[in-house]
Motif scaffolding. Structure first.
Motif, PDB file in Angstrom:
ATOM      1  N   ASN A 160       0.841  -1.189   0.000  1.00 56.48           N
ATOM      2  CA  ASN A 160       0.000   0.000   0.000  1.00 56.48           C
ATOM      3  C   ASN A 160       0.879   1.242   0.000  1.00 56.48           C
ATOM      4  N   GLU A 161       0.729   2.098  -0.977  1.00 60.62           N
ATOM      5  CA  GLU A 161       1.555   3.297  -1.082  1.00 60.62           C
ATOM      6  C   GLU A 161       0.788   4.562  -0.702  1.00 60.62           C
ATOM      7  N   GLN A 162      -0.456   4.426  -0.247  1.00 62.85           N
ATOM      8  CA  GLN A 162      -1.274   5.583   0.091  1.00 62.85           C
ATOM      9  C   GLN A 162      -1.076   5.982   1.556  1.00 62.85           C
ATOM     10  N   MET A 163      -0.884   7.265   1.804  1.00 63.31           N
ATOM     11  CA  MET A 163      -0.798   7.772   3.171  1.00 63.31           C
ATOM     12  C   MET A 163      -2.193   7.900   3.765  1.00 63.31           C
ATOM     13  N   SER A 164      -2.264   7.729   5.061  1.00 61.43           N
ATOM     14  CA  SER A 164      -3.537   7.881   5.751  1.00 61.43           C
ATOM     15  C   SER A 164      -3.910   9.358   5.856  1.00 61.43           C
ATOM     16  N   ASP A 165      -5.185   9.617   6.074  1.00 62.09           N
ATOM     17  CA  ASP A 165      -5.651  10.997   6.245  1.00 62.09           C
ATOM     18  C   ASP A 165      -5.002  11.640   7.470  1.00 62.09           C
ATOM     19  N   GLU A 166      -4.760  10.845   8.515  1.00 63.24           N
ATOM     20  CA  GLU A 166      -4.131  11.375   9.724  1.00 63.24           C
ATOM     21  C   GLU A 166      -2.722  11.882   9.444  1.00 63.24           C
ATOM     22  N   THR A 167      -1.980  11.130   8.622  1.00 58.76           N
ATOM     23  CA  THR A 167      -0.626  11.558   8.275  1.00 58.76           C
ATOM     24  C   THR A 167      -0.660  12.803   7.401  1.00 58.76           C
ATOM     25  N   LEU A 168      -1.536  12.819   6.430  1.00 54.95           N
ATOM     26  CA  LEU A 168      -1.639  13.981   5.536  1.00 54.95           C
ATOM     27  C   LEU A 168      -2.021  15.234   6.301  1.00 54.95           C
ATOM     28  N   ALA A 169      -2.769  15.093   7.390  1.00 56.53           N
ATOM     29  CA  ALA A 169      -3.170  16.255   8.191  1.00 56.53           C
ATOM     30  C   ALA A 169      -1.969  16.900   8.884  1.00 56.53           C
ATOM     31  N   ALA A 200       6.015   9.221  -1.909  1.00 59.39           N
ATOM     32  CA  ALA A 200       5.656   9.600  -0.546  1.00 59.39           C
ATOM     33  C   ALA A 200       6.193  10.980  -0.183  1.00 59.39           C
ATOM     34  N   VAL A 201       7.448  11.224  -0.530  1.00 61.18           N
ATOM     35  CA  VAL A 201       8.068  12.507  -0.181  1.00 61.18           C
ATOM     36  C   VAL A 201       7.436  13.656  -0.964  1.00 61.18           C
ATOM     37  N   GLU A 202       7.145  13.422  -2.233  1.00 60.61           N
ATOM     38  CA  GLU A 202       6.497  14.468  -3.033  1.00 60.61           C
ATOM     39  C   GLU A 202       5.095  14.772  -2.524  1.00 60.61           C
ATOM     40  N   THR A 203       4.414  13.759  -1.970  1.00 58.10           N
ATOM     41  CA  THR A 203       3.092  13.990  -1.389  1.00 58.10           C
ATOM     42  C   THR A 203       3.174  14.986  -0.236  1.00 58.10           C
ATOM     43  N   ALA A 299       6.640   9.031   6.117  1.00 59.77           N
ATOM     44  CA  ALA A 299       6.206  10.418   6.224  1.00 59.77           C
ATOM     45  C   ALA A 299       6.469  10.962   7.626  1.00 59.77           C
ATOM     46  N   ALA A 300       6.205  10.140   8.649  1.00 54.57           N
ATOM     47  CA  ALA A 300       6.434  10.577  10.025  1.00 54.57           C
ATOM     48  C   ALA A 300       7.906  10.878  10.274  1.00 54.57           C
ATOM     49  N   ALA A 301       8.797  10.063   9.692  1.00 58.05           N
ATOM     50  CA  ALA A 301      10.237  10.290   9.851  1.00 58.05           C
ATOM     51  C   ALA A 301      10.658  11.585   9.170  1.00 58.05           C
ATOM     52  N   VAL A 302      10.097  11.856   8.000  1.00 56.33           N
ATOM     53  CA  VAL A 302      10.411  13.099   7.286  1.00 56.33           C
ATOM     54  C   VAL A 302       9.911  14.294   8.093  1.00 56.33           C
TER      55      VAL A 302
END
Length: 311
Positions: A160-169, A200-203, A299-302
């Motif tokens: 799965n390459e999709q980020m969760s809504d919580e991460t995107l927030a 992921a990083v570009e997102t 994403a969390a690490a970035v």
């Protein structure tokens, strides 16, 4: 064959010295292949395989090994070759990749060879996106190919390459160009891994620079440092560990001892064992380690690294 990995724990001293050990094997033809010993849990003669409905065409069956059920992948068929027959006289390499354990059915297993990463070279140019090679080397005057196992596994069971809504927030606000570093350097020899991390990083809103191995990454960073303050150009370095010519541990060491680069944050991102790498992160001075591949963890690490540098 069961004792071929008995001394694997003694080999950890190779890590951080830009060295590795390859377990060499063959499929159905004479071509030799290699896999890093640190990704290998066990090598054994192929046990009886159980067939299940709707298995992927590359999965020869299920094996019950030491209380666990493991999918057995035909490595030859997976790379476009002939299927491996006569299973009972073949071997499986039990390996841990990307948080999962699976068996790779191979024709024969040979020996472990101590190598220097500088002897592991990128595949020839022009191989194309369909190639399964991440590197090549020479042993005893014979070409040895190192396969992109992550690509094989992703074709069988895509992650799965999709980020969760919580991460995107929690996505950071990227200010206008010129106000701060907005680039992330991603170093990985696997085309699949580079694409996954890049997406992921570009997102998160960052521009991604790609490097195909540790030496390529170091050369890019040093060239940028000559042009201006690196900390106003690069927000973060995300590096694989296993790479031709220079591994991620050595890349991190070189960054941390370069006066123009030493304060760059480095996140090591690998399919190798997480427990083992946590200690190596501290040894070489990396700022974090995350196992492949979870878009939310990446994403969390970035986000954490960027926030730390902004404080």
């Amino acid at each position: 064959m069961s004792g071929i990995l008995d001394s694997v724990n003694q080999r950890t001293q190779l890590v951080g010295q830009n060295r590795l050990e390859l377990l060499t094997f063959r499929l159905m033809l004479k071509q030799r292949y290699g896999i890093n010993v640190f990704k290998v849990k066990e090598v054994l003669q192929c046990p009886r395989l159980t067939l299940l409905p709707n298995l992927h065409r590359l999965v020869k069956g299920i094996a019950h090994i030491r209380g666990k059920t493991i999918s057995v992948i035909d490595m030859s068929l997976a790379t476009g070759g002939l299927p491996i027959n006569d299973h009972e006289n073949r071997f499986i390499i039990i390996s841990e990749f990307n948080r999962s354990t699976q068996g790779f059915l191979v024709g024969s297993v040979e020996r472990i060879v101590n190598m220097h990463w500088e002897s592991i070279l990128p595949p020839p140019e022009g191989m194309g996106s369909s190639s399964y090679l991440t590197a090549v080397t020479e042993i005893d005057g014979e070409l040895v190919e190192i396969l992109d196992v992550e690509k094989i596994l992703n074709e069988i069971s895509p992650v799965n390459e999709q980020m969760s809504d919580e991460t995107l927030a929690q996505k950071p606000v990227i200010t206008k160009k010129g106000a701060g570093p907005n680039k992330v350097l991603v170093a990985d020899d696997s085309s699949v891994a580079r694409r996954q991390v890049k997406r992921a990083v570009e997102t998160l809103g960052y521009e991604v620079m790609l490097a195909y191995d540790g030496r390529d990454a170091l050369n890019q960073l040093q060239a940028m440092a000559l042009e201006g303050d690196i900390y106003q150009q690069v927000a973060l370095v995300i590096s694989d560990i296993e790479m031709p010519e220079m591994d991620g541990y050595t890349l991190t060491t070189e960054i941390k001892k370069d006066t123009n680069l030493k304060d760059l944050h480095v996140v090591l991102h690998s399919s190798l064992s997480g427990v083992f790498n946590e200690s190596m992160v501290q040894r070489v001075g990396a700022d974090a380690f995350i196992p492949k591949f979870d878009p939310d963890e990446l994403a969390a690490a970035v986000i954490k690294s960027v926030k730390y540098q902004d404080n």
